[in-house]
Design an enzyme around this catalytic site. Structure first.
Site, PDB file in Angstrom:
ATOM      1  N   LYS A  82      94.253 -10.332  77.589  1.00 17.49           N
ATOM      2  CA  LYS A  82      94.270 -10.020  79.020  1.00 17.49           C
ATOM      3  C   LYS A  82      95.563  -9.275  79.377  1.00 17.49           C
ATOM      4  CE  LYS A  82      93.888 -12.610  83.396  1.00 17.49           C
ATOM      5  NZ  LYS A  82      93.682 -13.984  83.937  1.00 17.49           N
ATOM      6  N   SER A 157      90.594 -14.374  87.517  1.00 16.04           N
ATOM      7  CA  SER A 157      91.184 -13.073  87.265  1.00 16.04           C
ATOM      8  C   SER A 157      90.886 -12.538  85.868  1.00 16.04           C
ATOM      9  CB  SER A 157      92.698 -13.156  87.463  1.00 16.04           C
ATOM     10  OG  SER A 157      93.305 -14.022  86.516  1.00 16.04           O
ATOM     11  N   SER A 181      91.101 -19.071  86.934  1.00 14.64           N
ATOM     12  CA  SER A 181      90.849 -17.744  86.371  1.00 14.64           C
ATOM     13  C   SER A 181      90.258 -17.728  84.971  1.00 14.64           C
ATOM     14  CB  SER A 181      92.142 -16.923  86.379  1.00 14.64           C
ATOM     15  OG  SER A 181      92.552 -16.685  87.696  1.00 14.64           O
TER      16      SER A 181
END
Length: 474
Positions: A82, A157, A181
């Site tokens: 990520k 997220s 997230s």
């Protein structure tokens, strides 16, 4: 019942080196010599190219992907990191247009732990600015789209990671969770998403400096055994001596559990009909499997939502103040509408920071009281399924946007504040076929119990897969 038109679904599954394997299955095929790590990386890259034009999930590609150590539990499995976590040689942009990121000089501590499992990193996935939003959307850029229906959010997220995994581009991908997230995009995209206990994996340098570390790193996966294998591999690299050892969890346990359940949020937000149905159906399955299930209440402070929002704003304020450490051209005025609104919220309430922190830390007492006599607590992940893109976009007026977010993300933040592990499982679906997740939470260090129950539910009713969607009239 209506289902999706083929134009709204995206997947990359095909007859290649990855096949229909999850990460554990692919690593086993590589160990047996049926495929090579290089072939797996090549075919995963092809899969990514096949879906990226519709999903918009990738932030950066590694120029020369290098396999990790060949002895790890996930040796040779292609994956992504990520884009809020440093990977040497790739910029870390945090999903923000407020600065120009520089290539990282070294791996983050978690990146090293992740690489120790043997994975091959192909690049970095997109996230909303600084991970604040539960939907991976932007001002002036394409959003990340949900493979089940590209008109809907992939969550946030870790939306980019979840979109790639659900679409079959890679078996697993890195995710992290500061308010939901990992679990939110897992629920939106029909995946397994386990947020570990605080301290289960190596802490981030940023988290250690915060007055309350709410972020845990992990993965999103299509199978329970992949999430179990990741945690076992992470523990082989580094184990917190304050946490109970975990080892490799490989299936259900004989022990029957006492599970509490709730349908509406402890903060008073009601869940919608599809979400309630997923929870009540799971209650029935648990009882059929021999577990004892009963309603439970979690009596959090009535100010919890406002306090968490203030702390969220505090994080935005810190980023706006220290942003030049990310890039010399950082300009907080170029932060998106959500980030600016959160910062303004904090500036209105900063005098209350000591009380906010004190009350948030006390949440563990109410949580512990709710768990008396129980092993786990079952709840929704979100108050409603993945919304259509635009509903949570950062260019929505902040008062409306934050109202929508709080009416959506009403269950996950408590585990971040308390530091407890919680797990999203893809057990339900809307009438239109969108995934609906349920969440199990446990006491600190209870990952084994969560995984054992997840194995049992997965075996009882295998999870739906996007590649199995059949085209019908909408």
């Amino acid at each position: 019942m209506t289902t999706f038109d083929e134009r709204t679904t995206v997947h990359a599954f095909r007859d290649d080196a990855l096949g229909d394997h999850d990460a554990v299955g692919l690593a086993a095929a590589i160990r047996r010599g049926e495929v090579s790590a290089a072939e797996a990386a090549r075919d995963a890259a092809e899969r990514v190219r096949a879906v990226e034009g519709r999903l918009h999930a990738v932030q950066a590609h590694a120029e020369h992907p290098l396999p990790g150590p060949g002895t790890g539990l996930l040796a040779g499995v292609p994956t992504f990191v990520k884009d809020n976590t440093d990977y040497r040689g790739l910029p870390t942009g945090h999903g923000s247009a407020a600065f120009t990121p520089r290539p990282a000089r070294r791996h983050a501590a978690f990146t090293r732990q992740f690489l120790s499992s043997g994975v091959t990193v192909l690049g970095k996935t997109r996230l909303p600015e600084f991970g604040f939003s539960p939907s991976t959307e932007y001002e002036g850029a394409e959003p990340v789209r949900n493979p089940w229906n590209t008109a809907h959010s992939a969550g946030g997220s870790s939306g980019g990671s979840a979109a790639l995994v659900a679409a079959g581009a890679v078996p697993v991908a890195h995710a992290n969770d500061g308010g939901g997230s990992i679990r939110i995009p897992a629920a939106c995209c029909g995946l397994v998403g386990l947020k570990p206990s605080r301290g289960r994996v190596v802490p981030s340098a940023q988290g250690r400096r915060l007055p309350l570390d709410i972020v845990s790193d992990g993965i999103v996966s299509r199978s329970v055994r992949d999430s179990a294998a990741f945690l076992a591999a992470a523990e082989q690299h580094w184990r917190n001596p304050k946490m109970p050892p975990l080892g490799l969890v490989e299936g259900p346990a004989e022990r029957r559990l006492r599970v509490g359940f709730l349908l509406d949020s402890p903060t008073g937000v009601a869940s919608d009909a599809a979400t309630r149905a997923a929870v009540t159906e799971t209650v029935a399955r648990l009882e059929r499997l021999g577990h004892a299930v009963e309603p439970v209440e979690i009596a959090v402070d009535p100010r919890f939502t406002d306090d968490f929002l203030t702390y969220w704003g505090f994080l935005s304020f810190l980023l706006g103040t220290t942003g030049r450490t990310l890039g010399a051209d950082f300009d907080r005025h170029r932060m998106d509408g959500l980030s600016r609104g959160l910062r303004a919220t904090y500036l209105e309430n900063w005098r209350h920071t000591p009380g906010v922190l004190r009350r948030l830390r006390r949440t563990r007492e109410a949580y512990a009281a709710a768990f008396r006599g129980l092993d786990l607590v079952l709840s929704p992940v979100l108050a409603h399924p993945a919304p259509r893109l635009g509903h949570l976009a950062p260019d929505v007026a902040y008062p409306t946007l934050i109202e929508r977010i709080l009416a959506y993300v009403a269950f996950t933040p408590i585990d971040n504040v308390v530091g407890t592990p919680s797990l999203s499982l893809p057990v339900g679906a809307t009438e239109e076929g969108l995934p609906v997740g349920v969440m199990f939470a446990g006491r600190p260090g209870a990952e084994r119990t969560l995984l054992e129950l997840a194995f049992e539910l997965e075996a009882d009713r295998p999870f739906r897969r996007v590649q199995d969607v059949r085209v019908r009239d909408v």
